[in-house]
Write a protein that holds these residues in place. Structure first.
Motif, short mmCIF file in Angstrom:
data_model
loop_
_atom_site.label_atom_id
_atom_site.label_comp_id
_atom_site.label_asym_id
_atom_site.label_seq_id
_atom_site.Cartn_x
_atom_site.Cartn_y
_atom_site.Cartn_z
N LEU A 1 0.39 -0.82 -0.07
CA LEU A 1 0.53 0.11 -0.24
C LEU A 1 0.77 0.98 0.15
N GLN A 2 2.02 1.26 0.65
CA GLN A 2 2.78 2.48 1.08
C GLN A 2 3.41 2.61 -0.75
N THR A 3 3.63 2.09 -1.30
CA THR A 3 4.51 1.98 -2.21
C THR A 3 3.11 2.33 -3.51
N LEU A 4 2.43 1.86 -3.49
CA LEU A 4 1.66 2.23 -4.41
C LEU A 4 1.18 3.76 -4.04
N ALA A 5 0.95 4.08 -2.56
CA ALA A 5 0.66 5.75 -2.22
C ALA A 5 1.56 6.47 -3.13
N ARG A 6 3.14 6.40 -2.53
CA ARG A 6 3.93 6.18 -3.72
C ARG A 6 4.43 6.78 -4.63
N LEU A 7 4.02 5.85 -5.62
CA LEU A 7 3.63 6.06 -7.47
C LEU A 7 2.64 6.47 -7.52
N ALA A 8 1.02 6.61 -6.94
CA ALA A 8 0.30 7.68 -7.14
C ALA A 8 0.24 9.09 -7.20
N THR A 9 1.60 9.46 -6.00
CA THR A 9 1.64 10.82 -5.27
C THR A 9 1.76 11.85 -6.80
N PRO A 10 2.82 11.31 -7.34
CA PRO A 10 3.09 12.12 -8.50
C PRO A 10 1.82 12.57 -9.30
N SER A 11 1.68 11.57 -9.56
CA SER A 11 0.56 11.77 -11.37
C SER A 11 -0.39 12.22 -9.98
N ILE A 12 -1.08 11.94 -9.38
CA ILE A 12 -2.08 13.18 -8.34
C ILE A 12 -1.74 14.57 -8.83
N ILE A 13 -0.39 14.63 -8.00
CA ILE A 13 0.01 16.44 -8.05
C ILE A 13 0.09 16.76 -9.84
N VAL A 14 0.66 15.98 -10.62
CA VAL A 14 0.20 16.49 -12.27
C VAL A 14 -0.65 16.50 -12.76
N MET A 15 -1.82 15.61 -12.44
CA MET A 15 -3.23 15.67 -12.26
C MET A 15 -4.11 18.01 -11.67
N ALA A 16 -3.23 16.92 -10.56
CA ALA A 16 -3.41 19.05 -10.22
C ALA A 16 -3.16 20.37 -10.70
N VAL A 17 -2.01 19.75 -11.20
CA VAL A 17 -1.52 20.74 -12.23
C VAL A 17 -2.39 21.21 -13.28
N TYR A 18 -2.41 19.95 -14.02
CA TYR A 18 -3.43 19.69 -15.30
C TYR A 18 -4.66 20.63 -15.35
N LEU A 19 -5.42 20.13 -14.26
CA LEU A 19 -6.91 20.76 -13.48
C LEU A 19 -6.53 22.03 -13.47
N LEU A 20 -5.48 23.05 -12.47
CA LEU A 20 -5.80 24.25 -12.44
C LEU A 20 -5.13 24.79 -13.57
N TRP A 21 -4.74 24.67 -14.70
CA TRP A 21 -4.55 25.28 -15.78
C TRP A 21 -5.79 24.99 -16.84
N ALA A 22 -6.17 23.18 -16.85
CA ALA A 22 -7.23 23.07 -17.89
C ALA A 22 -8.77 24.30 -17.67
N GLY A 23 -8.47 24.99 -16.07
CA GLY A 23 -9.86 25.72 -16.00
C GLY A 23 -10.24 26.79 -16.58
N ALA A 24 -8.84 27.05 -17.76
CA ALA A 24 -9.80 28.86 -17.92
C ALA A 24 -9.84 28.25 -19.01
N PHE A 25 -9.79 26.63 -19.69
CA PHE A 25 -10.37 26.82 -20.59
C PHE A 25 -11.61 25.35 -21.50
N ARG A 26 -11.56 24.97 -20.45
CA ARG A 26 -12.63 23.34 -20.34
C ARG A 26 -12.34 23.27 -18.67
N PRO A 27 -13.86 21.73 -18.78
CA PRO A 27 -13.87 22.15 -16.81
C PRO A 27 -12.62 21.37 -16.20
N GLY A 28 -12.65 21.80 -15.01
CA GLY A 28 -11.41 22.14 -13.64
C GLY A 28 -11.01 23.10 -13.43
N GLY A 29 -10.40 23.31 -12.77
CA GLY A 29 -10.36 24.56 -11.82
C GLY A 29 -9.88 24.74 -10.88
N ALA A 30 -9.72 25.46 -9.46
CA ALA A 30 -8.92 25.41 -8.05
C ALA A 30 -9.90 25.04 -7.88
#
Lengths: 82, 217
Positions: free
Chosen positions: B93-122
């Motif tokens: 479980l710990q390894t899975l969480a370690r692997l998931a966290t970077p992609s979650i962060i990338v996804m969050a930054v994408y959502l923030l950026w995408a909020g300007a022109f498609r569903p997403g946002g802060a």
């Protein structure tokens, strides 16, 4: 095809909402609530409101579910060791 | 008898509610047209973001204030004692969480950026980041928070403060939160970035500040 999906989604929403309220066991009710939240997010996406769907999935199902599970764990711990 | 009465009342209420909904006249004001007409001046091209952060920006301003208030309420009941160290979960479980966290962060930054022109946002981006923090806490990699220090407190309020500063700076133009059309996009991105950070910390704080007395249960 999409009508059948919508009908199924609406029925699943009603059923999971009803089960959430009537289940006697707290832990099952919480898991059902999370499932209800995820179905609700799908419903919002089907109503072409993906913004609300995203928020519902992240906050309604994810964080609220985690908080409820945490509260349940605390409650159980308190009743086990008085 | 009583059961029958309750069912009859419930059915009558449901029927009344349904008929009221069916008789509801269509709204005399169709807001979709003005929203679409002024989209070019709003600084973003997604109508939902335009409504949330430009047309009705003060709603969002008060929303973050309400969340901050909720967190202050929690801080009032949190004691000063140090939290017990988290119970480490299964290594898988710990390894899975370690692997998931970077992609979650990338996804969050994408959502923030995408909020300007498609569903997403802060809000969505903040909730994702908070979920990553909760995940790390649940597998025992992130200890629960005790009384927050200055840095964390600054993180809690930065979204509200930046939003408030932008609206105060724009007050000279005669209206609250009336962005000039040429800088609107940049201002919205600035506000949304600060909001994402604050929302992530506040939502994670709701969880991590309260779960401290159970040893990471």
């Amino acid at each position: 095809m999409s009508f059948a999906f919508d009908l199924l989604l609406a029925l699943a929403l009603l059923w999971s909402g009803w089960r959430t309220l009537t289940t006697p066991r707290l832990d099952q009710a919480i898991v059902l609530f999370i499932a209800f939240g995820l179905l609700m997010a799908l419903g919002w996406a089907r109503l072409s409101a993906p913004d609300i769907g995203l928020a519902e999935a992240a906050i309604g199902a994810g964080l609220t579910g985690a908080l409820l599970l945490d509260a349940y764990g605390a409650l159980r711990q308190r009743t086990e060791q008085p | 008898m009583r059961r029958f009465l309750v069912i009859a009342f419930a059915a009558a209420f449901a029927a009344a509610l349904g008929s009221a909904m069916l008789e509801l006249a269509p709204s005399p004001l169709d807001l979709r047209i003005p929203v679409a007409a002024h989209l070019a001046q709003s600084g973003v091209s997604h109508p939902v973001t335009a409504v949330l952060l430009n047309y009705r920006g003060y709603d969002t301003l008060l929303e973050i204030a309400v969340l901050l208030l909720a967190l202050l309420g929690i801080l009032a009941v949190v004691g000063k004692d140090n939290p017990s160290p988290p119970r480490p979960a299964h290594p898988v479980l710990q390894t899975l969480a370690r692997l998931a966290t970077p992609s979650i962060i990338v996804m969050a930054v994408y959502l923030l950026w995408a909020g300007a022109f498609r569903p997403g946002g802060a809000f969505q981006a903040g909730a994702l980041l908070a979920a990553a923090a909760v995940l790390l806490h649940l597998v025992g990699l992130l200890p629960a928070w005790s009384m927050p220090r200055l840095r964390l407190r600054l993180g809690f309020v930065i979204g509200f403060v930046v939003f408030l500063m932008v609206s105060t700076a724009l007050l000279g133009q005669g209206a609250l939160l009336k962005y000039p059309a040429e800088t609107a996009g940049m201002l919205i991105l600035l506000i949304e970035s600060a909001l994402t950070l604050s929302l992530a910390l506040i939502l994670a704080g709701l969880f991590l500040l309260l779960s401290r007395d159970q040893g990471g249960a």
